[in-house]
Design a protein around this motif. Structure first.
Motif, PDB file in Angstrom:
ATOM      1  N   ILE A  26       0.825  -1.208   0.000  1.00 36.56           N
ATOM      2  CA  ILE A  26       0.000   0.000   0.000  1.00 36.56           C
ATOM      3  C   ILE A  26       0.859   1.259   0.000  1.00 36.56           C
ATOM      4  CG2 ILE A  26      -1.463   1.375   1.523  1.00 36.56           C
ATOM      5  CD1 ILE A  26      -2.933  -1.280   2.125  1.00 36.56           C
ATOM      6  N   LEU A  27       1.960   1.229   0.715  1.00 33.61           N
ATOM      7  CA  LEU A  27       2.833   2.408   0.787  1.00 33.61           C
ATOM      8  C   LEU A  27       3.829   2.441  -0.356  1.00 33.61           C
ATOM      9  CD1 LEU A  27       3.566   2.628   4.595  1.00 33.61           C
ATOM     10  CD2 LEU A  27       1.853   3.821   3.238  1.00 33.61           C
ATOM     11  N   THR A  71      -9.416   4.256  -2.719  1.00 37.39           N
ATOM     12  CA  THR A  71     -10.028   2.927  -2.659  1.00 37.39           C
ATOM     13  C   THR A  71      -9.518   2.139  -1.461  1.00 37.39           C
ATOM     14  OG1 THR A  71      -8.365   1.996  -4.127  1.00 37.39           O
ATOM     15  CG2 THR A  71     -10.352   2.787  -5.153  1.00 37.39           C
ATOM     16  N   ASN A  72      -8.375   2.530  -0.961  1.00 31.71           N
ATOM     17  CA  ASN A  72      -7.875   1.893   0.261  1.00 31.71           C
ATOM     18  C   ASN A  72      -8.345   2.621   1.517  1.00 31.71           C
ATOM     19  OD1 ASN A  72      -6.414  -0.480  -0.422  1.00 31.71           O
ATOM     20  ND2 ASN A  72      -4.852   0.816  -1.380  1.00 31.71           N
ATOM     21  N   LEU A  73      -9.263   3.561   1.327  1.00 30.48           N
ATOM     22  CA  LEU A  73      -9.910   4.265   2.440  1.00 30.48           C
ATOM     23  C   LEU A  73      -8.943   5.105   3.262  1.00 30.48           C
ATOM     24  CD1 LEU A  73     -12.253   1.403   3.689  1.00 30.48           C
ATOM     25  CD2 LEU A  73     -12.715   3.152   1.979  1.00 30.48           C
ATOM     26  N   LEU A  74      -7.834   5.491   2.663  1.00 24.84           N
ATOM     27  CA  LEU A  74      -6.856   6.289   3.396  1.00 24.84           C
ATOM     28  C   LEU A  74      -7.078   7.774   3.161  1.00 24.84           C
ATOM     29  CD1 LEU A  74      -3.702   4.183   2.545  1.00 24.84           C
ATOM     30  CD2 LEU A  74      -5.126   4.062   4.581  1.00 24.84           C
ATOM     31  N   HIS A  94      -8.314   6.581   9.224  1.00 24.76           N
ATOM     32  CA  HIS A  94      -7.525   5.388   8.916  1.00 24.76           C
ATOM     33  C   HIS A  94      -6.185   5.782   8.291  1.00 24.76           C
ATOM     34  CE1 HIS A  94      -6.655   1.302   8.096  1.00 24.76           C
ATOM     35  NE2 HIS A  94      -6.890   1.340   6.807  1.00 24.76           N
ATOM     36  N   LEU A  98      -1.587   5.860   9.879  1.00 30.28           N
ATOM     37  CA  LEU A  98      -0.301   5.466   9.293  1.00 30.28           C
ATOM     38  C   LEU A  98       0.844   6.312   9.830  1.00 30.28           C
ATOM     39  CD1 LEU A  98      -1.200   4.832   5.562  1.00 30.28           C
ATOM     40  CD2 LEU A  98       0.005   3.256   7.073  1.00 30.28           C
TER      41      LEU A  98
END
Lengths: 120, 120
Positions: A26-27, A71-74, A94, A98
């Motif tokens: 993700i990152l 889409t990853n809700l971040l 959310h 991080l």
DNA sequence: CAAACCGGTTTCCTGCATGAAAGTGCATGG
DNA sequence: CCATGCACTTTCATGCAGGAAACCGGTTTG
């Protein structure tokens, strides 16, 4: 010589590690962390502001990375009905969660640099 | 509405973030974390043992990743003069210091999965 | 009407990460 | 003296990440 049993690892290791790999995925990429950190530092920003703050990023990449983060809700995307249309991007709670990991990485990275510099 | 100065970011943000990006770059790739975690979990391992434990990795990749980890001082390589030549790889203390970060990533990854699963 | 600004999308291209498979050098076993 | 195991390296092929530049639809300004 000692004989090694390889069984235990296969079930334990890989399953648990998937989650860590997910985070990494993700990152991953050249821009994700910069985008997240910029939003975290500056609060809500519009597309062009982000592009101006993050030096070197093109509109295609910024667009794609933001979609990915959304889409990853971040990241939360909000369209404002202003005279020239504007869109605001901001970190979701959310996404803000991080911060701790990124900070750990920042600290470890600094320590690592010293190690490497003192490598002789 | 709060007025934002964009100047501070250019100097603060990117410099500080480099370290986080460094960490990401070091852990980047399909195999790094698996190798580190496997060595952390199992202690010193030989090349073939690693290849057997890490499913799917080819010898080229394993070799290159290990060299990479070694030049980053995360892994120590020891050649043993045994009958068929063997080489042992193990985590350095510096490499072990990654455990905390990997664990954070693992925890966050698990939480993230729940978020995504509950996305509706 | 033309030009500029916003928030993108589309197209094309290049380089790098990864993979499969074969080869290398050395040493022991049958 | 051929096969096998170890620890790699080399070669060839492929897919994907990322960059440059043009394009797009809407709106406001001169």
């Amino acid at each position: 010589m000692k004989k090694k049993e390889t069984v235990a690892l296969d079930s334990t290791c890989s399953k648990e590690l998937m989650a860590a790999t997910d985070t990494l995925t993700i990152l991953n990429g050249k821009w994700k962390i910069q985008i997240i950190a910029t939003l975290n530092y500056s609060g809500p920003l519009r597309f062009m502001d982000l592009q101006r703050l993050i030096k070197g990023i093109g509109s295609k990449m910024l667009s794609r990375e933001l979609q990915d983060l959304e889409t990853n809700l971040l990241v939360k995307r909000t369209v404002l009905n202003t005279r020239p249309m504007t869109v605001e991007y901001e970190l979701s709670p959310h996404g803000k969660s991080l911060e701790r990991i990124i900070n750990s990485m920042r600290l470890w990275g600094k320590a690592h640099r010293k190690k490497i510099a003192a490598r002789n």
